[in-house]
Design an enzyme around this catalytic site. Structure first.
Site, PDB file in Angstrom:
ATOM      1  N   ARG A 167     -13.912   3.038  -2.016  1.00 28.81           N
ATOM      2  CA  ARG A 167     -13.819   2.677  -0.318  1.00 28.81           C
ATOM      3  C   ARG A 167     -13.153   3.664   0.126  1.00 28.81           C
ATOM      4  O   ARG A 167     -11.704   4.317   0.139  1.00 28.81           O
ATOM      5  CB  ARG A 167     -12.414   1.740  -0.746  1.00 28.81           C
ATOM      6  CG  ARG A 167     -13.195   0.530  -0.904  1.00 28.81           C
ATOM      7  CD  ARG A 167     -11.988  -1.053  -0.821  1.00 28.81           C
ATOM      8  NE  ARG A 167     -12.441  -2.206  -1.099  1.00 28.81           N
ATOM      9  CZ  ARG A 167     -10.796  -3.141  -1.267  1.00 28.81           C
ATOM     10  NH1 ARG A 167      -9.564  -2.951  -0.641  1.00 28.81           N
ATOM     11  NH2 ARG A 167     -11.521  -4.327  -1.187  1.00 28.81           N
ATOM     12  N   ASP A 225       1.192  -1.414  -0.121  1.00 24.68           N
ATOM     13  CA  ASP A 225      -0.149   0.091  -0.266  1.00 24.68           C
ATOM     14  C   ASP A 225       1.374   1.107   0.010  1.00 24.68           C
ATOM     15  O   ASP A 225       2.002   1.354   0.657  1.00 24.68           O
ATOM     16  CB  ASP A 225      -0.604   0.105   1.533  1.00 24.68           C
ATOM     17  CG  ASP A 225      -1.993  -0.980   1.172  1.00 24.68           C
ATOM     18  OD1 ASP A 225      -2.276  -1.299   0.629  1.00 24.68           O
ATOM     19  OD2 ASP A 225      -2.097  -1.404   2.452  1.00 24.68           O
TER      20      ASP A 225
END
Ligand SMILES: *[C@@H]1O[C@H](CO)[C@@H](O)[C@H](O)[C@H]1NC(C)=O
Ligand SMILES: *[C@@H]1O[C@H](CO)[C@@H](O)[C@H](O)[C@H]1NC(C)=O
Length: 285
Positions: free
Chosen positions: A178, A92
């Site tokens: 998201r 990430d």
């Protein structure tokens, strides 16, 4: 909350320009301020950040591309004024794992929508009981899966009662979904600008409680979701432009938060947020 978040305040300041120097400088548990000068090319793996650390970019174009940061079993970390981009999965841009007291402020997260939705991982993901996180004044743009809070339906024992997060004054622009998606946790989401969200914006699931107030939603496919996934939402003071709120939201119990804050009214949020979010808007620490 939880004693506050000051990062590396009081510790020495180090300026880095290479990946190896960055990795070394952010490690260890003593207080430290790490300034990044320029864009550092990552190697696709995480850059693990130790406790009591501030990572800050110099000027408007400093940060990391092609990799990302992780705080694992850590506490008291600030990420500020960074340009973070294009980290191939499974890394990430920022991952917070089993960590507390994190402030993510005035950064620009950028990917692209040219690859498949799983090519990059999250821009800012939090999991395994992470707690007390504030996400303020960031730009999140051109990405499929922006910010996942609660990594799995199976981690309720770790996550229930934790994952307490605040998102305010962020600009979510051209994101698929998201912003955030939240399982089990508690999210206060105020005065953000949701601007061209292709699938869903706030997705509350697995019993998560959300308070969503004073946001501007413009051109958003599904601004708030609850009923499909078993989460809850209280929404008030939001403005919906070219978008329709689900009339069957599961109304939750989060109607107040245990700290003081100043929301801007939704009608002003688009202009305030566009003028003040992202890297290059703050100087110093
Ligand atoms: C970092 O902080 C966490 C949480 O307080 C603690 O459990 C951990 O031992 C610390 N790590 C180091 C290397 O001191
Ligand atoms: C709303 O949608 C219409 C039709 O797609 C578009 O022309 C208009 O620019 C949109 N409004 C805003 C504020 O984006």
């Amino acid at each position: 909350m939880n004693g506050g978040t000051i990062g590396g305040a009081g510790g020495p300041t180090t300026t880095v320009t290479s990946l190896s120097a960055l990795r070394s400088a952010v490690s260890g548990a003593s207080p430290k301020i790490i300034q990044i000068s320029g864009i550092i090319a990552g190697d696709g793996n995480t850059i693990d950040v130790g406790n009591h650390t501030t990572v800050v970019g110099i000027g408007s174009n400093s940060g990391v591309t092609g990799g990302g940061f992780r705080v694992k079993k850590g506490t008291n970390v600030i990420f500020r004024n960074l340009q973070l981009s294009k980290s191939p999965a499974p890394t990430d841009l920022i991952e917070l794992q089993t960590s507390t007291n994190i402030w993510v402020d005035h950064n620009t997260f950028t990917s692209d929508l040219d690859h498949g939705k799983d090519f990059y991982d999250g821009q800012l993901d939090m999991n395994h009981g992470t707690d007390f996180v504030t996400v303020s004044w960031n730009v999140f743009q051109q990405h499929f899966k922006c910010s996942l809070v609660g990594g799995s339906d199976n981690t309720g024992s770790e996550d229930s009662g934790h994952l307490r997060v605040t998102y305010h004054h962020n600009h979510f622009f051209e994101i698929n979904s998201r912003t955030p998606s939240l399982r089990f946790g508690t999210a206060h989401i105020y005065s953000n600008f949701f601007d061209n969200i292709l699938d869903s914006a706030v997705d509350s699931r697995d019993g998560a409680q959300t308070l969503i107030e004073d946001n501007q939603f413009t051109n958003v496919a599904n601004p708030v979701e609850t009923t499909l996934n078993g989460g809850f939402a209280v929404q008030r003071g939001n403005v919906f432009t070219n978008t329709t709120l689900d009339p069957n939201l599961a109304v939750g119990t989060l109607t107040s938060v245990p700290y003081s804050y100043t929301a801007d009214p939704a009608s002003s949020v688009a202009s305030i947020v566009q003028a003040n979010t992202g890297a290059g808007k703050v100087t110093g620490l």
